[in-house]
Scaffold this active site. Structure first.
Site, mmCIF file in Angstrom:
data_model
loop_
_atom_site.group_PDB
_atom_site.id
_atom_site.type_symbol
_atom_site.label_atom_id
_atom_site.label_comp_id
_atom_site.label_asym_id
_atom_site.label_seq_id
_atom_site.Cartn_x
_atom_site.Cartn_y
_atom_site.Cartn_z
ATOM 1 N N HIS A 53 -27.324 20.313 13.815
ATOM 2 C CA HIS A 53 -28.134 19.662 14.840
ATOM 3 C C HIS A 53 -28.349 18.201 14.455
ATOM 4 O O HIS A 53 -28.283 17.842 13.272
ATOM 5 C CB HIS A 53 -29.509 20.319 14.956
ATOM 6 C CG HIS A 53 -29.505 21.705 15.477
ATOM 7 N ND1 HIS A 53 -29.983 22.051 16.731
ATOM 8 C CD2 HIS A 53 -29.107 22.875 14.905
ATOM 9 C CE1 HIS A 53 -29.874 23.349 16.911
ATOM 10 N NE2 HIS A 53 -29.349 23.879 15.811
ATOM 11 N N TYR A 98 -38.958 27.415 17.110
ATOM 12 C CA TYR A 98 -37.560 27.813 16.936
ATOM 13 C C TYR A 98 -37.327 29.083 17.740
ATOM 14 O O TYR A 98 -37.690 30.180 17.318
ATOM 15 C CB TYR A 98 -37.257 28.027 15.451
ATOM 16 C CG TYR A 98 -35.846 28.458 15.151
ATOM 17 C CD1 TYR A 98 -34.768 27.950 15.867
ATOM 18 C CD2 TYR A 98 -35.589 29.373 14.135
ATOM 19 C CE1 TYR A 98 -33.468 28.344 15.590
ATOM 20 C CE2 TYR A 98 -34.293 29.770 13.838
ATOM 21 C CZ TYR A 98 -33.239 29.256 14.567
ATOM 22 O OH TYR A 98 -31.944 29.650 14.287
ATOM 23 N N ASP A 145 -35.871 23.680 18.616
ATOM 24 C CA ASP A 145 -34.592 24.251 19.029
ATOM 25 C C ASP A 145 -34.905 25.407 19.972
ATOM 26 O O ASP A 145 -35.288 26.486 19.537
ATOM 27 C CB ASP A 145 -33.840 24.723 17.781
ATOM 28 C CG ASP A 145 -32.532 25.416 18.108
ATOM 29 O OD1 ASP A 145 -32.182 25.525 19.297
ATOM 30 O OD2 ASP A 145 -31.844 25.851 17.158
#
Length: 256
Positions: free
Chosen positions: A247, A109, A149
């Site tokens: 998302h 992340y 991400d």
């Protein structure tokens, strides 16, 4: 046919209420990488820790209700690592790694810089620290898939309104150039684009306005992999039939 899924949950408890784990049970995935747990170990129920017989391993942020990553694997990992050796970002719970056989799967992340100039500077520090780590990973000689991400849209095709976002975090020239270095200098592969070069392959939509309804999105979730396993990818899909967060899960199937 290994199936690997990446999903930013924007809160594991929230995603659970929206049916994420029920959906997961039907996916026949070998690995599921999750980001933005927004939970501490004390918040993790048995269903969160080991859903449907999966082995779950997590990297929690020191700050409550913030960040956090995890990897679920069908097989018990040979080794697990949390953090990549940078104290500032390891405290934010941004990296969980599982090794199964000759494959390494990492849930990542990357920081977002959109909330403030200070966070953008933190994002640049992360980028500077993470590039050498990618080189170290390659030096291990294993097949690696880094899911997550990355908070950067690499090219104009990767977001709807690229012209108006050129000065915004996530599409800054410095960020895009950094991703280009990962592919061109380090030789890692954007697996999705190796299989599907179509436009409007978005994985994130702002909660503002009608972004989801109008498909005004960004592709900021990736599988970035070593060339060997990247070449075995043969099917990519973005799951949008249900919304578990802002998302959408990115699903990639790899041939054995």
């Amino acid at each position: 046919m290994p199936r690997i899924i990446s999903a930013n949950l924007n809160g594991i408890r929230s995603a659970h209420k929206k049916g994420f784990f029920d959906w997961l049970a039907k996916q026949d995935a070998d690995f599921i990488c999750v980001q933005e747990l927004k939970a501490q170990q004390a918040d993790m129920t048995e269903e969160f820790l080991a859903p449907h017989g999966y082995h779950g391993h997590f990297h929690y942020a020191a700050k409550k209700g913030y960040s956090g990553t995890g990897v679920y694997s069908r097989s018990k990992p040979d080794t697990v690592k949390t953090g990549f050796g940078c104290v500032e970002f390891d405290d934010e719970g941004r990296y969980a790694r599982a090794d199964v056989g000759d494959l390494t799967v990492i849930s990542l992340y990357c920081p977002s810089g959109s909330s403030s100039p200070e966070r953008q500077l933190a994002k640049f520090r992360f980028m500077e620290a993470f590039l050498p780590h990618l080189q170290q990973l390659q030096a291990e000689g294993r097949e690696v898939v880094i899911c997550g991400d990355w908070n950067i849209a690499h090219k104009e095709i990767d977001l709807k309104n690229w012209k108006s976002n050129q000065k915004n975090s996530g599409f800054l020239p410095e960020e895009r150039a950094w991703m280009t270095r990962i592919f061109d200098e380090l030789g890692l592969v954007d697996v999705h684009r190796g299989v599907n070069q179509e436009a409007e392959q978005y994985t994130w939509w702002s909660n503002r306005g009608q972004a989801w309804a109008k498909n005004v999105g960004w592709r900021i979730d990736y599988h970035i992999a070593t060339p060997g396993i990247a070449a075995r990818a043969h099917a990519v899909s973005i799951y949008k039939d249900q919304r578990f967060s802002d998302h959408a899960p990115l699903i990639i199937d790899y041939a054995l």
